[in-house]
Every structure is written in C-alpha cells, then in structure tokens.
Write a protein that holds these residues in place. Structure first.
Motif, PDB file in Angstrom:
ATOM      1  N   GLY A 179      85.591 -75.680 -24.979  1.00 56.99           N
ATOM      2  CA  GLY A 179      86.722 -75.977 -25.864  1.00 56.99           C
ATOM      3  C   GLY A 179      87.507 -74.727 -26.212  1.00 56.99           C
ATOM      4  N   ALA A 180      86.802 -73.638 -26.517  1.00 57.78           N
ATOM      5  CA  ALA A 180      87.473 -72.388 -26.863  1.00 57.78           C
ATOM      6  C   ALA A 180      88.280 -71.852 -25.681  1.00 57.78           C
ATOM      7  CB  ALA A 180      86.444 -71.355 -27.324  1.00 57.78           C
ATOM      8  N   LEU A 181      87.724 -71.954 -24.483  1.00 59.71           N
ATOM      9  CA  LEU A 181      88.447 -71.496 -23.288  1.00 59.71           C
ATOM     10  C   LEU A 181      89.693 -72.344 -23.039  1.00 59.71           C
ATOM     11  CD1 LEU A 181      85.394 -70.827 -20.960  1.00 59.71           C
ATOM     12  CD2 LEU A 181      86.905 -69.101 -21.966  1.00 59.71           C
ATOM     13  N   ALA A 182      89.580 -73.656 -23.216  1.00 58.27           N
ATOM     14  CA  ALA A 182      90.732 -74.538 -23.028  1.00 58.27           C
ATOM     15  C   ALA A 182      91.813 -74.238 -24.058  1.00 58.27           C
ATOM     16  CB  ALA A 182      90.298 -76.002 -23.111  1.00 58.27           C
ATOM     17  N   VAL A 231      81.263 -70.560 -32.633  1.00 59.27           N
ATOM     18  CA  VAL A 231      81.721 -69.889 -31.420  1.00 59.27           C
ATOM     19  C   VAL A 231      83.001 -69.139 -31.743  1.00 59.27           C
ATOM     20  CG1 VAL A 231      82.724 -70.260 -29.129  1.00 59.27           C
ATOM     21  CG2 VAL A 231      80.660 -71.460 -29.773  1.00 59.27           C
ATOM     22  N   ASP A 232      83.062 -67.878 -31.304  1.00 56.26           N
ATOM     23  CA  ASP A 232      84.276 -67.089 -31.483  1.00 56.26           C
ATOM     24  C   ASP A 232      85.385 -67.673 -30.624  1.00 56.26           C
ATOM     25  OD1 ASP A 232      82.973 -65.297 -33.176  1.00 56.26           O
ATOM     26  OD2 ASP A 232      82.327 -64.049 -31.505  1.00 56.26           O
ATOM     27  N   ALA A 233      86.616 -67.475 -31.045  1.00 57.68           N
ATOM     28  CA  ALA A 233      87.755 -67.899 -30.236  1.00 57.68           C
ATOM     29  C   ALA A 233      87.744 -67.117 -28.933  1.00 57.68           C
ATOM     30  CB  ALA A 233      89.046 -67.659 -30.990  1.00 57.68           C
ATOM     31  N   ALA A 234      88.078 -67.781 -27.845  1.00 61.13           N
ATOM     32  CA  ALA A 234      88.180 -67.097 -26.553  1.00 61.13           C
ATOM     33  C   ALA A 234      89.484 -66.311 -26.534  1.00 61.13           C
ATOM     34  CB  ALA A 234      88.153 -68.116 -25.418  1.00 61.13           C
ATOM     35  N   PRO A 235      89.467 -65.132 -25.961  1.00 56.38           N
ATOM     36  CA  PRO A 235      90.714 -64.359 -25.912  1.00 56.38           C
ATOM     37  C   PRO A 235      91.708 -64.992 -24.939  1.00 56.38           C
ATOM     38  CG  PRO A 235      88.971 -63.227 -24.712  1.00 56.38           C
ATOM     39  CD  PRO A 235      88.348 -64.431 -25.361  1.00 56.38           C
ATOM     40  N   ALA A 236      92.956 -65.062 -25.348  1.00 56.45           N
ATOM     41  CA  ALA A 236      94.012 -65.556 -24.464  1.00 56.45           C
ATOM     42  C   ALA A 236      94.637 -64.351 -23.783  1.00 56.45           C
ATOM     43  CB  ALA A 236      95.067 -66.316 -25.262  1.00 56.45           C
ATOM     44  N   GLU A 237      94.952 -64.502 -22.501  1.00 57.72           N
ATOM     45  CA  GLU A 237      95.548 -63.384 -21.771  1.00 57.72           C
ATOM     46  C   GLU A 237      96.865 -62.959 -22.409  1.00 57.72           C
ATOM     47  OE1 GLU A 237      97.627 -65.577 -18.043  1.00 57.72           O
ATOM     48  OE2 GLU A 237      95.445 -65.742 -18.151  1.00 57.72           O
ATOM     49  N   GLY A 283      76.961 -68.482 -25.350  1.00 59.98           N
ATOM     50  CA  GLY A 283      77.069 -67.391 -26.309  1.00 59.98           C
ATOM     51  C   GLY A 283      77.200 -67.862 -27.741  1.00 59.98           C
ATOM     52  N   ALA A 284      76.989 -69.142 -28.000  1.00 64.39           N
ATOM     53  CA  ALA A 284      77.131 -69.647 -29.359  1.00 64.39           C
ATOM     54  C   ALA A 284      75.996 -69.160 -30.236  1.00 64.39           C
ATOM     55  CB  ALA A 284      77.151 -71.175 -29.356  1.00 64.39           C
ATOM     56  N   ARG A 285      76.323 -68.993 -31.491  1.00 62.63           N
ATOM     57  CA  ARG A 285      75.311 -68.612 -32.463  1.00 62.63           C
ATOM     58  C   ARG A 285      74.922 -69.862 -33.232  1.00 62.63           C
ATOM     59  NH1 ARG A 285      79.593 -65.294 -33.312  1.00 62.63           N
ATOM     60  NH2 ARG A 285      79.988 -66.174 -35.337  1.00 62.63           N
ATOM     61  N   GLN A 286      73.657 -70.059 -33.444  1.00 60.98           N
ATOM     62  CA  GLN A 286      73.195 -71.201 -34.239  1.00 60.98           C
ATOM     63  C   GLN A 286      72.709 -70.656 -35.555  1.00 60.98           C
ATOM     64  OE1 GLN A 286      70.625 -73.905 -32.283  1.00 60.98           O
ATOM     65  NE2 GLN A 286      70.033 -74.912 -34.144  1.00 60.98           N
ATOM     66  N   THR A 287      73.198 -71.239 -36.640  1.00 58.81           N
ATOM     67  CA  THR A 287      72.851 -70.814 -37.984  1.00 58.81           C
ATOM     68  C   THR A 287      72.066 -71.917 -38.652  1.00 58.81           C
ATOM     69  OG1 THR A 287      74.908 -69.579 -38.074  1.00 58.81           O
ATOM     70  CG2 THR A 287      73.763 -69.950 -40.161  1.00 58.81           C
ATOM     71  N   PRO A 288      70.837 -71.655 -39.125  1.00 56.59           N
ATOM     72  CA  PRO A 288      70.068 -72.702 -39.792  1.00 56.59           C
ATOM     73  C   PRO A 288      70.725 -73.109 -41.108  1.00 56.59           C
ATOM     74  CG  PRO A 288      68.904 -70.606 -39.881  1.00 56.59           C
ATOM     75  CD  PRO A 288      70.151 -70.395 -39.073  1.00 56.59           C
ATOM     76  N   ARG A 289      70.534 -74.330 -41.467  1.00 60.08           N
ATOM     77  CA  ARG A 289      71.085 -74.853 -42.710  1.00 60.08           C
ATOM     78  C   ARG A 289      70.285 -74.315 -43.892  1.00 60.08           C
ATOM     79  NH1 ARG A 289      72.719 -81.060 -43.254  1.00 60.08           N
ATOM     80  NH2 ARG A 289      74.334 -80.706 -44.758  1.00 60.08           N
ATOM     81  N   PRO A 290      70.984 -73.840 -44.930  1.00 56.81           N
ATOM     82  CA  PRO A 290      70.239 -73.316 -46.100  1.00 56.81           C
ATOM     83  C   PRO A 290      69.539 -74.416 -46.868  1.00 56.81           C
ATOM     84  CG  PRO A 290      72.635 -73.139 -46.446  1.00 56.81           C
ATOM     85  CD  PRO A 290      72.411 -73.709 -45.087  1.00 56.81           C
TER      86      PRO A 290
END
Length: 135
Positions: A92-95, A53-59, A128-135
C-alpha cells in the motif's frame, strides 16, 4: 469490516486534535482499521495488534491526489492475494508513493499489461513493518 481513514478523517470522527488520542479510541472500539498519515506513514489496528509502516519514498512528488485510495486498494489487494499484513501495508505504501508521481493520481501502478506477480518476480515487499504490542 475494515475502517479506512486518513488522519483528518479519524481526528474528525473522534473529535480530537491528537492522532495518538484518536488511535487509542480506534484500538478500543474497532476490530480492524487502516489509518493513513501521508508522509508520516500508516497504521493497521487488528484486534490486539498495531502494525506501523513508514511512508515509501516517492521519486518525485507531483500531486498527492489519490494516494490514500491507492494505499487502501493495494493493501486490500495484498490481503486478498494472501500476503501478510506487514507486506500488504508496504505494498500500500509503495502504491501511494507511486501515485504521487503524476498529476491527478494518474501514475500507473503496474507496467502496461502487468499484474501482481507478473514476470515471475515476487511482488511482495520486504517485511519491514514494526509490530507494537497493545498496552
């Protein structure tokens, strides 16, 4: 058990300068881990899954003190309330972003007297999370 670590901690644990190398070590050795990288986002490793998950933008970033703690607490609270991993990560990112808006991690995460789900609104962020399969 969940391994919680920020980038510096996980690099130190696996004695490497590369986050990607440390992440691969985590994926091989740990069943469940939550790793934070500040403005670079966060990662959850769970069995064969990797959620990013990308970091949420802080105001307005005033101080990053407590951001990791806020992330981990909100992530764990999301899971405890039955939210999916991706939604818990975003919570968590929003917090963490909200915590950065005041000195010393003192920004309130909820409105005064608020609670998760207060006011009839759905507290879950969009998935909006991206799931990446394990190689």
């Amino acid at each position: 058990d969940i391994l919680f670590a920020n980038e510096a901690e996980i690099l130190s644990l696996y004695q490497t300068a590369s986050f990607d190398d440390a992440l691969q070590e985590v994926r091989q050795r740990v069943e469940f881990a939550a790793l934070t990288r500040g403005p670079k986002g966060s990662f959850i490793v769970r069995r064969d899954e990797l959620h990013v998950v990308d970091a949420a933008p802080a105001e307005r970033v005033v101080d990053t003190t407590g951001a990791g703690d806020a992330f981990h607490g909100a992530f764990a609270a999301g899971l405890a309330h039955g939210l999916p991993f991706a939604a818990s990560l975003e919570l968590g990112a929003l917090a963490a972003a909200r915590t950065c808006t005041a000195l010393g991690g003192t920004a309130p995460l909820l409105p005064r007297g608020g609670r998760l789900g207060a006011g009839g609104s759905d507290p879950r962020p969009t998935d909006g999370a991206r799931q990446t399969p394990r190689p």
